[in-house]
Design an enzyme around this catalytic site. Structure first.
Site, PDB file in Angstrom:
ATOM      1  N   HIS A   1       0.786  -1.230   0.000  1.00 39.23           N
ATOM      2  CA  HIS A   1       0.000   0.000   0.000  1.00 39.23           C
ATOM      3  C   HIS A   1       0.813   1.272   0.000  1.00 39.23           C
ATOM      4  CE1 HIS A   1      -4.186  -1.316   0.612  1.00 39.23           C
ATOM      5  NE2 HIS A   1      -3.624  -2.404   1.115  1.00 39.23           N
TER       6      HIS A   1
ATOM      7  N   LYS B   1      -9.108  13.871   3.726  1.00 39.72           N
ATOM      8  CA  LYS B   1      -8.224  12.697   3.771  1.00 39.72           C
ATOM      9  C   LYS B   1      -7.336  12.842   5.002  1.00 39.72           C
ATOM     10  CE  LYS B   1      -6.714  13.812  -0.408  1.00 39.72           C
ATOM     11  NZ  LYS B   1      -6.688  12.546  -1.103  1.00 39.72           N
ATOM     12  N   ARG B   2      -6.624  11.778   5.373  1.00 31.23           N
ATOM     13  CA  ARG B   2      -5.692  11.910   6.485  1.00 31.23           C
ATOM     14  C   ARG B   2      -4.710  13.036   6.214  1.00 31.23           C
ATOM     15  NH1 ARG B   2      -5.571   8.192  10.796  1.00 31.23           N
ATOM     16  NH2 ARG B   2      -3.853   9.515  11.450  1.00 31.23           N
TER      17      ARG B   2
ATOM     18  N   LYS C   1       0.454  14.392   1.125  1.00 27.16           N
ATOM     19  CA  LYS C   1      -0.860  14.700   0.565  1.00 27.16           C
ATOM     20  C   LYS C   1      -1.028  16.205   0.312  1.00 27.16           C
ATOM     21  CE  LYS C   1      -3.220  10.664   2.613  1.00 27.16           C
ATOM     22  NZ  LYS C   1      -4.038  10.024   1.575  1.00 27.16           N
TER      23      LYS C   1
ATOM     24  N   THR D   1      -8.577   6.476  -2.705  1.00 30.45           N
ATOM     25  CA  THR D   1      -9.925   5.999  -3.012  1.00 30.45           C
ATOM     26  C   THR D   1     -10.914   7.146  -2.821  1.00 30.45           C
ATOM     27  OG1 THR D   1     -10.041   5.158  -0.744  1.00 30.45           O
ATOM     28  CG2 THR D   1      -9.609   3.553  -2.490  1.00 30.45           C
TER      29      THR D   1
ATOM     30  N   LYS E   1     -14.579   8.315  -4.864  1.00 30.83           N
ATOM     31  CA  LYS E   1     -15.880   8.667  -4.285  1.00 30.83           C
ATOM     32  C   LYS E   1     -16.353  10.012  -4.828  1.00 30.83           C
ATOM     33  CE  LYS E   1     -14.171   6.521  -0.089  1.00 30.83           C
ATOM     34  NZ  LYS E   1     -13.467   6.881   1.168  1.00 30.83           N
TER      35      LYS E   1
HETATM   36  C1  LIG Z   1     -12.174   7.068   1.420  1.00 31.86           C
HETATM   37  C2  LIG Z   1     -11.698   7.421   2.756  1.00 31.86           C
HETATM   38  C3  LIG Z   1     -10.338   7.633   2.994  1.00 31.86           C
HETATM   39  C4  LIG Z   1      -9.297   7.563   1.900  1.00 31.86           C
HETATM   40  O1  LIG Z   1      -9.136   8.856   1.340  1.00 31.86           O
HETATM   41  P1  LIG Z   1      -7.886   9.194   0.394  1.00 31.86           P
HETATM   42  O2  LIG Z   1      -8.246  10.523  -0.180  1.00 31.86           O
HETATM   43  O3  LIG Z   1      -7.869   8.140  -0.660  1.00 31.86           O
HETATM   44  O4  LIG Z   1      -6.684   9.219   1.229  1.00 31.86           O
HETATM   45  C5  LIG Z   1      -9.942   7.967   4.270  1.00 31.86           C
HETATM   46  N1  LIG Z   1     -10.819   8.082   5.276  1.00 31.86           N
HETATM   47  C6  LIG Z   1     -12.140   7.894   5.080  1.00 31.86           C
HETATM   48  C7  LIG Z   1     -13.078   8.059   6.230  1.00 31.86           C
HETATM   49  C8  LIG Z   1     -12.629   7.557   3.829  1.00 31.86           C
HETATM   50  O5  LIG Z   1     -13.943   7.363   3.660  1.00 31.86           O
END
Ligand SMILES: *Cc1c(COP(=O)(O)O)cnc(C)c1O
Length: 803
Positions: free
Chosen positions: A351, A538-539, A544, A646, A650
């Protein structure tokens, strides 16, 4: 088959009866949490019929099963999901309404199951939903953490972590299964001698024995009876506690194993605890699978034909030596046969390419905590090194690829050597693994490497969280896409239809109003629903580059203050991010975002044109109202660093435009929608690699060349955004004295320019709507159903359950 009306009446009767039975009072006097619990239990019991039938169907057909081993499952809430997947949502909603109960209020009582940090854990949760929905026999294996990932509060502009007591109302979805409990052994010493049959006899005298008790959660599929299991292991005291110093100490030692998602690893105790967790859920899960297999087949020689295990990152990699241990010590198998079975069973998903995130354990920890497992790792390492020189003729790689070196166990190396498949999570990521990070292993084992681009379940992330868009899509292209998300592509025929474009913008407006209301209710901030909603959720991590986003905001603020004739199209910049508790840089960025927000939002010159909002406590439930309200999806990582992402998928599926770098799955999003339907900027992954290789980047040059960059960077330390001179010094130093590792200043101009183009394009409402529709139409590929079908065919070799 009873009609809907009968089902509804039956449901209402059952519901009322259950309340009385369980709580000893009539519905009218029941507390709302009692109503929630009762509904949850009814849904679980309803699912249990299919659950039991599924287990029987799998057992009778003797078909191969897959187990997804993951330290994290970021499940979120399950009530809506289960009602919808079971196809009873509307009936239940109406029935409850007739009893004077609002289903939405009950839904809001459920705690998120936040058993994970971010993308990796959410991927595992999406995979479970796809497995059941595709009728595939696949189960999750994880830890039942007493507390989920911390709750984030913001106090004085700073992140404060609060324990997440997700089990305070109990967990209606789980079923405790004490009959499947197993003992897990730690520490102590190992005796070995030659038995009469010439085979080694191994006796492990542990210093700690913990009882692992499983809690099973049914994973309900969409429009199918197939119901799989997420097994969560909880640590309890064992009958035979060994030489624990005192009972209290022993109880504490047991309880802390399952207390937290990610124990504070800044101390040695915390690090060892994490290792303990890893072995705990691996050993419990694996021993349980073996037991079940033996009951069915009476032999382990066909173990790999009947079981597949996917290792989600390196956290569960102790599965490899643990399976070897069971086969060798408990079932007296020869090394070669055991090794073949182990390799054929295990598959590993990588990952990350960040070298600091590649897991390594001090040999001493492993030796102390898992003496027998360590001996096996040593033997795997010894044989691997032998094979490198004698089979592969690559003595040059012995040091590079060793599992044991520099006093550490290199978990990724163990994972690759001990499994038959190594996959990356997006095309670019897999290429980087093959050509760079894992180049040496790719040369030895080219056929192990493969790509499985991540996906998201379109059920949770489109059908259930965005009913408005779903309805519009059903009206436009029929409802096939609900079961076959690739059919979303039928929407391509209509993207030029102006009525549809208008209707889409109305749906987006509805979603924006829902988010605006949440922001008003929780933060008391008014935002303009006609502004562009620009979201980065995101985190929080340096790579990032939330910092790049806020630096552009600072830049726009200065520009508007300086030149009253310069005004941007109204925009709401929305952030949501948790920072790891010990990650000071990330916490400082959160503070910076808040300080900039204070300044911007309270300045009446600029606040009509821009607002900055930070939504605290980002998690699955917040993502469900955030992603689908966005116009712009910020995916701005340094190229080559984000394995897949991911969140990007979304947003896309809900009709937001990707403003991003050519990184992770962004590359594949653009491949599908075309460059003209996204806003791509910045250095490419090979540019970044070249810069690092040649050491050719000079941050000060950027700083001196561009006065706008200079102004923004200086404002970090000249009290513009905070009166405390200590604030943001750390950020300044990372940029200017560590040569801006993530190349923010290198991409700054390109980013500002891309943001301008977004604004221009948004002003063309029809063109914008068309772009969003193309994104939705092309998002079917990113359903985790597609991902799981690829895993099932190409790695697991599993087939659908017939019921
Ligand atoms: C989808 C999701 C992530 C992943 O987000 P990235 O932008 O791909 O890092 C992290 N936390 C939550 C709660 C999510 O739903």
């Amino acid at each position: 088959m009873a009609n809907t009306l009968e089902i509804k009446e039956q449901f209402k009767e059952d519901f009322k009866r259950r309340i009385v039975e369980r709580y000893g009072r009539p519905l009218e006097q029941a507390h709302i949490t009692e109503k929630y619990m009762t509904l949850g239990e009814m849904v679980r019991d309803y699912a249990s019929i299919n659950w039991s039938d599924s287990k029987n169907a799998v057992a009778e057909s003797k078909s191969k099963q897959m187990y997804y081993f993951s330290m994290e499952f970021l499940m979120g809430r399950l009530l809506t999901n289960n009602l919808m997947n079971l196809g009873v949502y509307d009936v239940v909603k109406e029935g409850l309404a007739e009893l004077g109960i609002d289903l939405n209020e009950l839904e809001d009582l459920e705690s998120d199951a936040g058993l994970g940090n971010g993308g990796l854990g959410r991927l595992a949760a999406c995979f479970l939903d796809s497995l059941s929905s595709l009728n595939l026999p696949g189960n999750g294996n994880c830890i039942r953490y007493e507390y989920g990932l911390f709750k984030q509060k913001i106090v004085n502009n700073e992140q404060v972590e609060v324990p997440d007591q997700w089990l305070s109302l109990g967990n209606v979805w789980e079923v405790r299964k004490p009959k499947h409990a197993v003992d897990v052994k730690f520490g102590g010493h190992v005796d070995m001698w030659m038995g009469e049959d010439g085979k080694a006899v191994v006796n492990h005298y542990p210093s700690l024995v913990v009882r692992a008790v499983p809690y099973d959660v049914p994973i309900v599929g969409y429009d199918t009876k197939v119901t799989n299991t997420l097994r969560l292991w909880s640590a309890e005291v064992a009958d035979d506690a060994c030489d624990a110093a005192s009972l209290n100490e022993y109880v504490n030692e047991v309880r802390e194993i399952c207390r937290n998602v990610y124990p504070d690893d800044s101390t040695e105790h915390g690090k060892k605890l994490r290792l303990k967790q890893e072995y705990f859920f691996v050993a419990a899960g694996l021993n349980n699978i073996i037991k079940t297999h033996m009951e069915t087949y009476g032999t382990l020689s066909n173990f790999a034909e009947k079981n597949a295990i996917q290792l989600n990152d390196t956290h569960p990699v102790l599965c490899i030596p643990e399976l070897m241990r069971i086969l060798l010590d408990e079932y007296k198998m020869e090394w070669d046969e055991a090794w073949n079975i182990t390799k054929k069973t295990m598959a590993y998903t990588n990952h990350t390419v960040l070298s600091e995130a590649l897991e390594k354990w001090p040999i001493q920890y492993v030796q102390e905590l898992l003496p027998r497992v360590y001996m096996i790792i040593e033997e795997i390492d010894r044989r691997f090194k032998y094979a490198l020189s004698h089979e592969f003729g690559r003595t040059d790689l012995i040091n590079e690829c060793a599992i044991l070196k520099d006093g550490q166990v290199h978990m990724a190396n163990l994972a690759i050597v001990g499994s038959h498949s190594v996959n990356g999570v997006a095309a670019l990521h897999t290429e980087i693994l093959k050509n760079d990070v894992l180049k040496n292993f790719y040369e030895i084992y080219p056929s192990k490497f493969n790509n499985k681009t991540n996906g998201i379940t379109h059920r949770r992330w489109l059908l259930y969280s965005n009913p408005q868009l779903t309805k519009l899509l059903e009206k436009t292209i029929d409802s096939d896409f609900k079961k076959h998300p690739e059919k979303l592509e039928n929407l391509m025929k209509y993207v030029d239809n102006e009525d549809l474009q208008k209707e889409f913008m109305e749906v987006k407006m509805e979603r924006k109003k829902i988010l605006a209301k949440y922001i008003k209710d929780t933060l008391n901030i008014d935002i303009d629903v006609n502004s562009i909603f620009d979201v980065q959720a995101k985190r929080l991590h340096a790579y990032k580059r939330q910092l790049l986003n806020i630096m552009n905001i600072m830049h726009l603020y200065f520009k508007m203050k300086e030149d009253p004739s310069y005004r941007i199209y109204p925009r709401t910049f929305i952030f949501a991010a948790k920072a790891a508790p010990s990650y000071t840089f990330a916490k400082e960025v959160i503070k910076l975002i808040h300080c900039v927000a204070d300044k911007v939002n309270n300045d009446s010159d600029v606040s009509p044109f821009m607002k900055v909002v930070f939504i605290p406590n980002y998690g699955v439930s917040i993502a469900e109202i955030l992603m689908n309200a966005a116009d712009v999806s910020e995916q701005i990582s340094t190229a080559g660093k984000e394995a897949s992402g991911t969140g990007n998928m979304k947003f896309m599926m809900n009709g937001a435009i990707t403003l991003g770098t050519m990184d992770g799955a962004n590359v594949e999003i653009v491949e599908r929608v075309g460059m003209e339907n996204a806003e791509i900027f910045g250095l490419r992954a090979d540019d970044v690699a070249l810069i690092h290789r040649e050491n050719s980047y000079d941050v000060w040059k950027k700083y001196h060349q561009n006065p706008e960059i200079k102004r923004v960077v200086n404002s970090l330390i000249d009290n513009t955004f905070s009166s405390d001179p200590k604030d943001f010094k750390l950020i300044y130093n990372e940029l200017m004295f560590k040569n801006d590792e993530y190349l923010l200043l290198a991409d700054f101009e390109a980013y500002v320019h891309a943001q301008n183009r977004v604004e221009e394009r948004y002003k063309d409402r029809k063109g914008w709507a068309r772009m969003c529709l193309v994104n939705i139409a092309q998002s079917g590929y990113f359903s985790s159903d597609r991902t799981i079908e690829e895993y099932a065919k190409e790695i697991w070799n599993i087939e659908s359950v017939k019921m």
